[in-house]
Design an enzyme around this catalytic site. Structure first.
Site, short mmCIF file in Angstrom:
data_model
loop_
_atom_site.label_atom_id
_atom_site.label_comp_id
_atom_site.label_asym_id
_atom_site.label_seq_id
_atom_site.Cartn_x
_atom_site.Cartn_y
_atom_site.Cartn_z
CG ASP A 152 -0.25 -0.19 2.54
OD1 ASP A 152 0.99 -0.18 2.57
OD2 ASP A 152 -0.95 -0.37 3.55
CG HIS B 263 -5.49 -0.78 8.99
ND1 HIS B 263 -5.31 0.58 8.89
CD2 HIS B 263 -4.28 -1.28 9.36
CE1 HIS B 263 -4.06 0.88 9.17
NE2 HIS B 263 -3.41 -0.22 9.47
CD GLU C 15 -8.06 2.54 7.34
OE1 GLU C 15 -7.87 1.62 8.16
OE2 GLU C 15 -7.44 3.61 7.39
CG ASN D 241 -8.02 0.67 12.01
OD1 ASN D 241 -7.14 -0.13 11.71
ND2 ASN D 241 -8.42 1.62 11.19
P1 PGA Z 1 2.85 -1.23 12.36
O1 PGA Z 1 1.61 -0.99 11.41
O2 PGA Z 1 3.56 -2.43 11.84
O3 PGA Z 1 3.67 0.03 12.21
O4 PGA Z 1 2.32 -1.42 13.75
C1 PGA Z 1 0.67 -2.00 11.22
C2 PGA Z 1 -0.41 -1.55 10.29
O5 PGA Z 1 -0.95 -0.44 10.44
O6 PGA Z 1 -0.74 -2.32 9.39
#
Ligand code: PGA
Length: 242
Positions: free
Chosen positions: A67, A138, A143, A136
């Protein structure tokens, strides 16, 4: 779905890196999709370290970035592009013809999504997808409320993603939309691994693994992947029913 609990962040990252290396050893032209973020950082470093030690030939595989933040240029240190360039693409000397990252500055995002979906189809699908999980629930920028059957798409970011996402940037940064592979890509991938570490992820891991499957908590979809693995450390596993 399988659950694998490792002692700590290093051992879970070593296992995630091992999955990538062993795949490329047995299938040199594999298609691998990885997330950026704090969780996969050590996985990338270990792929480089172990891959070079073991003289793995990385020249044939296809790398796909999960992404990107819409509007954030690749030279910005908080971009996913910058993360992959620094931690994987440059150290492994990957050629531009084997790397596919979303162009967050594209004037035509739907076209950008179509391009990514076409590449994945033409390459025969994704062999291995390794993703993190957001606070959250995701996966990528899928989302809460997203359709499980989406392929690549542009999406308005959740408040939580905008707030938590500031950690990747030097100064306060305006984040509005993301461009991301969809959850249908995750379901279509031959193997899908969700990685998470630390006590701060214990609550979201509990919900992802033990909660009912719902697009309101997108990571629950991993429960339905036949070759899905949740790879976590003991801290992230600390709230799971024993
Ligand atoms: P992080 O992000 O590895 O920085 O905790 C995870 C995500 O938002 O997919």
């Amino acid at each position: 779905m399988q659950l694998k609990i490792f002692k700590d962040y290093h051992s879970l990252s070593a296992q995630a890196a091992r999955e990538i290396i062993e795949l490329i050893k047995t299938k040199p032209d594999a298609v691998v999709c990885l997330a950026s973020g704090d969780t996969p950082r050590l996985t990338c470093q270990l792929v480089v370290e172990k891959g070079i030690q073991e003289k793995v030939d990385f020249s044939q595989f296809t790398f796909i970035g999960l992404d990107e933040w819409v509007g954030i240029p690749p030279e910005n240190e908080g971009s996913c592009n910058f993360f992959f360039q620094t931690l994987l693409i440059k150290p492994l000397n990957l050629s531009s013809s084997q790397v596919y990252l979303f162009n967050a500055l594209s004037q035509n995002p739907p076209e950008e999504c179509k391009k990514m979906d076409t590449v994945i189809t033409e390459k025969g699908g994704i062999d291995l997808m390794i993703v993190g999980i957001g606070m959250n629930g995701h996966i990528g920028f899928n989302e809460p409320g997203v359709s499980f059957t989406n392929y690549s798409h542009v999406i308005d970011l959740d408040e939580s993603t905008i707030t938590v996402g500031q950690k990747y940037f030097k100064g306060s940064t305006e984040l509005k939309q993301g461009i991301t592979l969809g959850l249908q890509h995750l379901m279509n991938s031959r193997k899908a691994i969700v990685i998470a570490n630390g006590a701060k992820k214990a609550g979201v891991i509990k919900q992802a693994v033990e909660g009912s499957v719902s697009n309101l908590f997108p990571a629950t979809i991993i429960q339905q992947h036949e070759k899905g693995i949740v790879l976590i450390d003991e801290e992230a596993a600390s709230l799971l029913n024993k």
